[in-house]
Enzyme design. Structure first.
Site, PDB file in Angstrom:
ATOM      1  CB  THR A  65       7.052   4.797  -4.113  1.00  0.00           C
ATOM      2  OG1 THR A  65       6.267   3.616  -3.876  1.00  0.00           O
ATOM      3  CG2 THR A  65       6.560   5.492  -5.368  1.00  0.00           C
ATOM      4  CB  SER A  92      -0.930   0.032   1.212  1.00  0.00           C
ATOM      5  OG  SER A  92      -1.662   1.247   1.220  1.00  0.00           O
ATOM      6  CB  VAL A 151       8.145   0.116   4.339  1.00  0.00           C
ATOM      7  CG1 VAL A 151       9.056  -0.713   3.450  1.00  0.00           C
ATOM      8  CG2 VAL A 151       8.613   0.038   5.786  1.00  0.00           C
ATOM      9  CB  CYS A 152       4.585   1.333   0.476  1.00  0.00           C
ATOM     10  SG  CYS A 152       4.171  -0.341   1.005  1.00  0.00           S
ATOM     11  CG  ASP A 153       6.284   7.845   1.344  1.00  0.00           C
ATOM     12  OD1 ASP A 153       5.364   8.635   1.087  1.00  0.00           O
ATOM     13  OD2 ASP A 153       7.476   8.203   1.436  1.00  0.00           O
TER      14      ASP A 153
END
Length: 164
Positions: A64, A54, A59-61
């Site tokens: 990306t 998500s 972590v995803c932020d």
């Protein structure tokens, strides 16, 4: 079959596992304007596909941002795929001032996740992973992160992407 955990709980991956050397299977996802996008839309370009559970998590932020900052100078495309709704992805890009990030949503039918073998069955999210494809869609690098809350190996993925 790849074994992974998410927050230390065992997770079952569904779909067809791909491996390095395979020609990447096609998939259909949605862009931020709800247009259908397929692998064919990036024909002739090398691709770094960053897969996140998500976009709205720390972590995803960071994943990306890192891939887009490090690989944006290359002659290719960086795609971030999650099951977040296209509206949420668009809002994330706008609120973070990132105009050149390509976010794609696999929420509708998990086409990417099933075709690459990265659907976390228990959560209906995509497992954190990275795929690097050359201009002819041959998979030259693959990593499915063993613990879903950890970062991928940025250096190895970026090296594979740069060396195509």
């Amino acid at each position: 079959m790849t074994e992974i955990t998410f927050k230390n709980d065992p997770i079952t991956l569904s779909g067809q596992q791909v491996k390095e050397g395979d020609i990447a299977p096609d998939f259909t996802v949605l862009d931020n304007s709800l247009n259908q996008i397929t692998l064919e839309d990036y024909k002739g370009k090398k691709k770094l596909i960053s897969v996140v559970p998500s976009i709205d998590t720390g972590v995803c932020d960071q994943q990306t941002r890192k891939f887009n900052e490090e690989a944006s100078q290359e002659d290719g495309v960086v795609l971030t795929i999650s099951v977040d709704l296209p509206f949420a992805q668009k809002r994330w890009c706008a609120s973070n001032g990132l105009e050149n990030v390509v976010t794609l949503s696999d929420h509708r039918d998990l086409s990417f996740g099933e075709n690459f073998g990265v659907v976390m069955e228990e959560l209906r999210l995509l497992a954190r992973s990275v795929f690097v494809l050359d201009e002819s869609n041959k998979i030259v690098y693959k990593e499915i992160v063993s613990e879903g809350t950890n970062f991928p190996d940025f250096d190895a993925a970026l090296e594979a992407y740069r060396n195509i």
